[in-house]
Design an enzyme around this catalytic site. Structure first.
Site, PDB file in Angstrom:
ATOM      1  N   ASN A  45       0.831  -1.211   0.000  1.00 58.06           N
ATOM      2  CA  ASN A  45       0.000   0.000   0.000  1.00 58.06           C
ATOM      3  C   ASN A  45       0.863   1.257   0.000  1.00 58.06           C
ATOM      4  O   ASN A  45       0.611   2.205  -0.761  1.00 58.06           O
ATOM      5  CB  ASN A  45      -0.906   0.026   1.242  1.00 58.06           C
ATOM      6  CG  ASN A  45      -2.004  -1.020   1.193  1.00 58.06           C
ATOM      7  OD1 ASN A  45      -2.224  -1.659   0.168  1.00 58.06           O
ATOM      8  ND2 ASN A  45      -2.693  -1.192   2.309  1.00 58.06           N
ATOM      9  N   ASN A 184      -0.338   5.503  15.495  1.00 51.62           N
ATOM     10  CA  ASN A 184      -1.667   5.965  15.899  1.00 51.62           C
ATOM     11  C   ASN A 184      -1.771   5.794  17.426  1.00 51.62           C
ATOM     12  O   ASN A 184      -0.792   5.439  18.092  1.00 51.62           O
ATOM     13  CB  ASN A 184      -2.771   5.229  15.124  1.00 51.62           C
ATOM     14  CG  ASN A 184      -2.805   3.735  15.428  1.00 51.62           C
ATOM     15  OD1 ASN A 184      -2.278   3.275  16.446  1.00 51.62           O
ATOM     16  ND2 ASN A 184      -3.416   2.970  14.540  1.00 51.62           N
ATOM     17  N   LEU A 220      -4.111  10.988  14.712  1.00 60.02           N
ATOM     18  CA  LEU A 220      -5.266  10.999  15.622  1.00 60.02           C
ATOM     19  C   LEU A 220      -6.578  10.892  14.854  1.00 60.02           C
ATOM     20  O   LEU A 220      -7.618  11.369  15.325  1.00 60.02           O
ATOM     21  CB  LEU A 220      -5.235  12.294  16.451  1.00 60.02           C
ATOM     22  CG  LEU A 220      -3.980  12.481  17.313  1.00 60.02           C
ATOM     23  CD1 LEU A 220      -3.917  13.911  17.860  1.00 60.02           C
ATOM     24  CD2 LEU A 220      -3.961  11.475  18.461  1.00 60.02           C
ATOM     25  N   ASP A 251      -1.541   4.031   5.569  1.00 61.03           N
ATOM     26  CA  ASP A 251      -0.394   3.688   4.709  1.00 61.03           C
ATOM     27  C   ASP A 251      -0.130   4.807   3.700  1.00 61.03           C
ATOM     28  O   ASP A 251       1.021   5.141   3.410  1.00 61.03           O
ATOM     29  CB  ASP A 251      -0.655   2.372   3.976  1.00 61.03           C
ATOM     30  CG  ASP A 251      -0.999   1.245   4.940  1.00 61.03           C
ATOM     31  OD1 ASP A 251      -0.452   1.226   6.057  1.00 61.03           O
ATOM     32  OD2 ASP A 251      -1.834   0.393   4.571  1.00 61.03           O
TER      33      ASP A 251
HETATM   34  O1  RIB Z   1      -3.229  -0.868   6.543  1.00 60.31           O
HETATM   35  C1  RIB Z   1      -4.175  -1.562   5.794  1.00 60.31           C
HETATM   36  C2  RIB Z   1      -3.655  -2.905   5.417  1.00 60.31           C
HETATM   37  O2  RIB Z   1      -3.471  -3.664   6.592  1.00 60.31           O
HETATM   38  C3  RIB Z   1      -4.580  -3.730   4.574  1.00 60.31           C
HETATM   39  O3  RIB Z   1      -4.405  -3.499   3.196  1.00 60.31           O
HETATM   40  C4  RIB Z   1      -4.275  -5.149   5.018  1.00 60.31           C
HETATM   41  O4  RIB Z   1      -3.653  -5.915   4.052  1.00 60.31           O
HETATM   42  C5  RIB Z   1      -3.405  -5.020   6.262  1.00 60.31           C
HETATM   43  O5  RIB Z   1      -2.097  -5.274   5.980  1.00 60.31           O
END
Ligand code: RIB
Length: 300
Positions: A45, A184, A220, A251
């Site tokens: 991601n 977080n 947050l 991400d």
């Molecule tokens: O942060 C989100 C991700 O966390 C998802 O895409 C899932 O795969 C987990 O890794």
């Protein structure tokens, strides 16, 4: 001097997503939406999010020799990520079982699969990739010893960014390399070791900084973020949007922050931009499919 703006070392998962009215309690069964399968994983991601912002991005990860692995490689390549460091085989591709409720919040269970087989030796074998990247980011869906090896392999002058998710206590040498450590609320409390830390995010940021990182970002959610470094602390205002799915938004925040820092932005400037990237992401379903282009961020 650097071939890549950002190298992400981390996980790649197939996200199996079901929308639910509410999450089931222990022993309970609930019905949900049709199943959707999306490319995800915190590492993949981040790589897709950065590449969509036009950062020169590479990923060091491991997927299985299976359909989920091909789904991930297709998504990464379509977004412009250099997948030369994506290793194939050794175990099935990681899978994330995700439920999303009507507010857009999610719950996730990850089966690491091939992610758990990304070893320190794989990092050493990819030394050229690590040394030619301006910023290197990691998360904790891969073995901690692999993250330790990443820290030991960094080129002088390159920057390390860590989102310790899912969280666990970190060795001092990893904490000391983080610039920033991005957490977080839940992750902050785990890294700080539990119950006695109170509920003041400013205090968490101060305590985290004292634990060794060069800088800290505490996200947050709808309340924005805090940044902290030797230069001081600051609050990043939230960007108000209607969330439909928060999966992967953190991400995209981390990726955007890492990329902007590598481009010379201050921590506060980079975090403010990253907040806008995350805000666009939560307005769309899925993880990688939800990440905006630079033009879409500007238009927000
Ligand atoms: O942060 C989100 C991700 O966390 C998802 O895409 C899932 O795969 C987990 O890794």
């Amino acid at each position: 001097m650097y071939d890549y703006d950002l190298l992400v070392v981390g996980s790649a998962n197939a996200d199996l997503v079901i929308g639910v009215e509410r999450r089931p309690a222990a022993g309970e069964t609930v019905l949900g939406s049709d199943l959707a399968v999306h490319p995800g994983g915190k590492g993949a991601n981040q790589a897709v999010a950065a590449a969509r912002l036009e950062a020169r991005t590479a990923l060091l990860a491991r997927v299985g020799d299976d359909g989920h692995g091909r789904l991930l490689l297709d998504s990464l390549r379509a977004s412009g990520v250099d997948t030369g460091g994506v290793l194939v085989g050794g175990a099935p591709t990681g899978v994330a079982l995700i439920t999303v409720d009507p507010s857009g919040d999610n719950s996730i269970v990850v089966s690491p699969g091939a992610n758990g087989r990304l070893t320190p030796q794989d990092v050493r074998a990819a030394a050229r990739l690590v040394r030619t990247s301006r910023v290197v980011s990691a998360q904790l869906e891969i073995p901690l010893e692999t993250v330790v090896e990443v820290v030991r392999s960094l080129a002088p002058g390159s920057r390390f960014v860590l989102n310790p998710s899912p969280p666990r206590p970190l060795p001092a040498e990893v904490l000391a390399a983080c610039d920033p450590l991005i957490v977080n609320e839940h992750e902050a409390k785990v890294i700080l070791g539990g119950a006695e830390v109170g509920d003041d995010p400013g205090e968490w940021a101060r305590l985290l900084l004292a634990a060794g990182p060069r800088s800290v970002v505490v996200t947050l959610g709808a309340r924005g973020a805090l940044v902290a470094s030797a230069e001081g602390t600051g609050r990043i205002a939230p960007v108000r949007v209607d969330a439909v799915d928060t999966t992967g938004a953190g991400d995209s925040f981390t990726a955007a922050l890492a990329w902007r820092l590598g481009g010379g932005a201050s921590l506060a400037e980079a975090a403010a931009y990253a907040a806008r990237v995350g805000a666009v992401a939560v307005t769309r379903r899925g993880a990688q499919e939800s990440f905006p282009t630079a033009a879409e961020v500007e238009a927000l």
